[in-house]
Design a protein around this motif. Structure first.
Motif, short mmCIF file in Angstrom:
data_model
loop_
_atom_site.label_atom_id
_atom_site.label_comp_id
_atom_site.label_asym_id
_atom_site.label_seq_id
_atom_site.Cartn_x
_atom_site.Cartn_y
_atom_site.Cartn_z
N UNK A 96 0.80 -1.21 0.00
CA UNK A 96 0.00 0.00 0.00
C UNK A 96 0.84 1.27 0.00
N UNK A 97 1.98 1.26 0.68
CA UNK A 97 2.81 2.47 0.71
C UNK A 97 3.40 2.76 -0.67
N UNK A 98 3.58 1.73 -1.46
CA UNK A 98 4.10 1.90 -2.82
C UNK A 98 2.97 2.18 -3.79
N UNK A 99 1.83 1.51 -3.60
CA UNK A 99 0.71 1.65 -4.53
C UNK A 99 0.19 3.08 -4.60
N UNK A 100 0.24 3.80 -3.48
CA UNK A 100 -0.28 5.18 -3.48
C UNK A 100 0.41 6.02 -4.55
N UNK A 101 1.72 5.84 -4.67
CA UNK A 101 2.47 6.65 -5.63
C UNK A 101 2.59 5.97 -6.98
N UNK A 102 3.03 4.72 -7.01
CA UNK A 102 3.32 4.07 -8.28
C UNK A 102 2.07 3.71 -9.06
N UNK A 103 0.97 3.51 -8.37
CA UNK A 103 -0.26 3.14 -9.05
C UNK A 103 -1.22 4.33 -9.16
N UNK A 104 -1.70 4.83 -8.02
CA UNK A 104 -2.76 5.83 -8.05
C UNK A 104 -2.26 7.21 -8.45
N UNK A 105 -1.31 7.74 -7.72
CA UNK A 105 -0.83 9.10 -8.01
C UNK A 105 -0.24 9.21 -9.41
N UNK A 106 0.43 8.17 -9.86
CA UNK A 106 1.02 8.21 -11.20
C UNK A 106 -0.05 8.25 -12.28
N UNK A 107 -1.14 7.52 -12.08
CA UNK A 107 -2.22 7.55 -13.07
C UNK A 107 -2.87 8.92 -13.15
N UNK A 108 -3.06 9.54 -12.00
CA UNK A 108 -3.62 10.90 -11.98
C UNK A 108 -2.66 11.87 -12.66
N UNK A 109 -1.37 11.72 -12.38
CA UNK A 109 -0.37 12.58 -13.03
C UNK A 109 -0.36 12.37 -14.54
N UNK A 110 -0.57 11.13 -14.99
CA UNK A 110 -0.60 10.87 -16.43
C UNK A 110 -1.70 11.67 -17.11
#
Length: 471
Positions: A96-110
């Motif tokens: 979960x600590x990785x998913x927040x950035x690598x999955x969710x935040x990165x998709x929003x940034x995309x």
């Protein structure tokens, strides 16, 4: 338990014609957490026709309108970021600590990056007395990956929408749940009916029906080489365009003057992202032969620091692989390497200690030649091989001795030297001294790693056609 028995067509959730469902399994608990409709060719036909009917209007919307829609979608996803992260942890197993950035935040940034890039695309340019226009490619069939389920959807559907295309979306059957959220957000953001459509199902049933449908103009896939080859084969029957983001066996080349401990540790951490289920992971670690023993020691020490366990625990740094099938596949690669005589430094095919359930794999490091199968085949799990080289020319030769060409890394005290080496490596992306990936720059590969590019301006341009008007 979540049940999705409907598909999303023409702005509405309607019942699928499917008579069967696909279970979604939590890889950490091995429990079924959801079911989705096992869609059919009839479902695809409805979705493709809706996308085709919506294309003319959407493709003619002003750039400013499409930009605003992308930004609204980003804000709506951000408002649901906690739920999205929890969902991806449950269906993929990313800590979960990785998913927040690598999955969710990165998709929003995309999405925001696509919105930013809209102003940089040359939608029209003059060549002497002629005008060259960039126009939407048409209806896009977006066949998405499970290892980054939301990002895969965003990188395909987001770029397509930016270009003015309409979309038939197939989320990965292993991890489909965030695709449903994306469809909901598309409506909330004000997209016209039919611009985004979703059909859940398997690749052979729904994916192939999408590629073959006469109303679909372009197919975009992230997946295996085998899947990409199949998409190319089917698309060739009607000469459809394809965009393929496939596999990798990327080399991390560490020069003799580099900070070796930092380079090895960084490379291992990169390769073990998402339990090694990343296409651009640096899974071949190239080191000077004179420093091989030192590199091996650093690698083992780095691996021993990984915390394997429950992905919901903030302390966990390595979660499970996505499925039982994937676990056995990765363990099979490890066992074959051992049987082939490749030297095992740490890890192995056995289950990690203390984990009685869940699809876990021990983080594993080998040391051996680039000719070993484990150095040539994509494992898609937490497995790295350390490969020695004699000099710079030998290192570049080893880096390029692969059927893949997706990513790479170069470490050197002299940055200009590193850049010179990077120019000689036949891959679509090279990181120097661990520099973070610029998410506005193109992502994609050479050779078996695929066709086309994703992310930023280049990602949008993959879904555009040229039209020259003379006179």
């Amino acid at each position: 338990m979540i049940e999705h028995r409907q598909i999303y067509v023409n702005g509405k959730w309607i019942d699928s014609t499917a008579t069967d469902v696909i279970p979604v399994v939590n890889p950490a608990t091995e429990e079924t957490i959801a079911t989705v409709a096992r869609g059919t060719a009839e479902d695809v036909d409805l979705a493709a026709r809706a996308a085709a009917a919506a294309f003319d209007e959407w493709s003619r919307t002003p750039v400013q309108v499409r930009t605003a829609v992308l930004r609204r979608m980003a804000r709506l996803l951000e408002a649901r970021s906690d739920d999205l992260t929890d969902t991806m942890v449950a269906e993929v197993g990313t800590p979960i600590t990785i998913a927040r950035n690598s999955q969710t935040a990165s998709a929003i940034a995309d999405l925001n990056n696509f919105a930013d890039a809209m102003a940089d695309v040359r939608w029209e340019e003059r060549i002497d007395e002629s005008v060259v226009h960039r126009e939407a490619a048409g209806v896009v069939g977006a066949l998405c990956a499970w290892n980054g389920p939301l990002r895969s959807v965003v990188l395909k559907a987001g770029a397509s929408l930016a270009a003015g295309c309409t979309v038939v979306l197939k989320p990965a059957e292993v991890a489909p749940l965030t695709g449903y959220v994306f469809a909901e957000v598309a409506t909330e953001a004000g997209l016209p009916d039919g611009v985004v459509n979703l059909v859940s199902g398997t690749g052979p049933e729904v994916g192939e029906a999408i590629v073959l449908h006469p109303a679909v103009d372009m197919a975009s896939l992230t997946g295996s080489v085998r899947a990409g080859s199949r998409v190319m084969e089917l698309a060739s029957r009607s000469v459809k365009r394809v965009a393929l983001e496939l596999g990798g066996k990327s080399a991390n080349l560490i020069c003799e003057d580099a900070d070796l401990p930092a380079a090895v540790a960084s490379g291992i951490e990169d390769a073990f992202r998402n339990a090694g289920q990343v296409c651009g992971g640096l899974t071949r670690l190239l080191v000077p032969r004179s420093r091989l023993a030192e590199a091996e020691d650093v690698a083992v020490t780095t691996v021993e620091r990984f915390v394997i366990g429950d992905p919901l625990d903030p302390a966990t740094t390595l979660g499970p692989v996505v499925s039982g099938v994937q676990r056995e596949r990765v363990r099979g690669h490890i066992q074959r390497a051992i049987d082939d005589g490749v030297r095992l430094l740490t890890g192995g095919p056995e289950a990690p200690e203390g984990l009685d359930r869940g699809y876990y794999v021990r983080p594993t490091v080998f040391s051996g030649p680039n000719s070993a199968r484990i150095a040539q085949e994509e494992v898609f799990g937490p497995v790295v091989i350390i490969i020695p080289f004699t000099d710079e020319e030998d290192a570049i030769s080893i880096a390029n001795d692969s059927q893949y060409g997706l990513a790479g890394g170069v470490w050197a005290a002299d940055r200009e030297r590193a850049r010179g080496i990077a120019r000689k490596i036949r891959t679509g992306r090279v990181r120097i001294n661990g520099t973070a990936i610029n998410m506005k720059a193109p992502h994609g590969g050479f050779k078996l790693s695929g066709i086309g590019r994703e992310m930023g301006k280049a990602g949008i341009e993959d879904y555009l056609e040229y039209k020259a008007v003379h006179g």
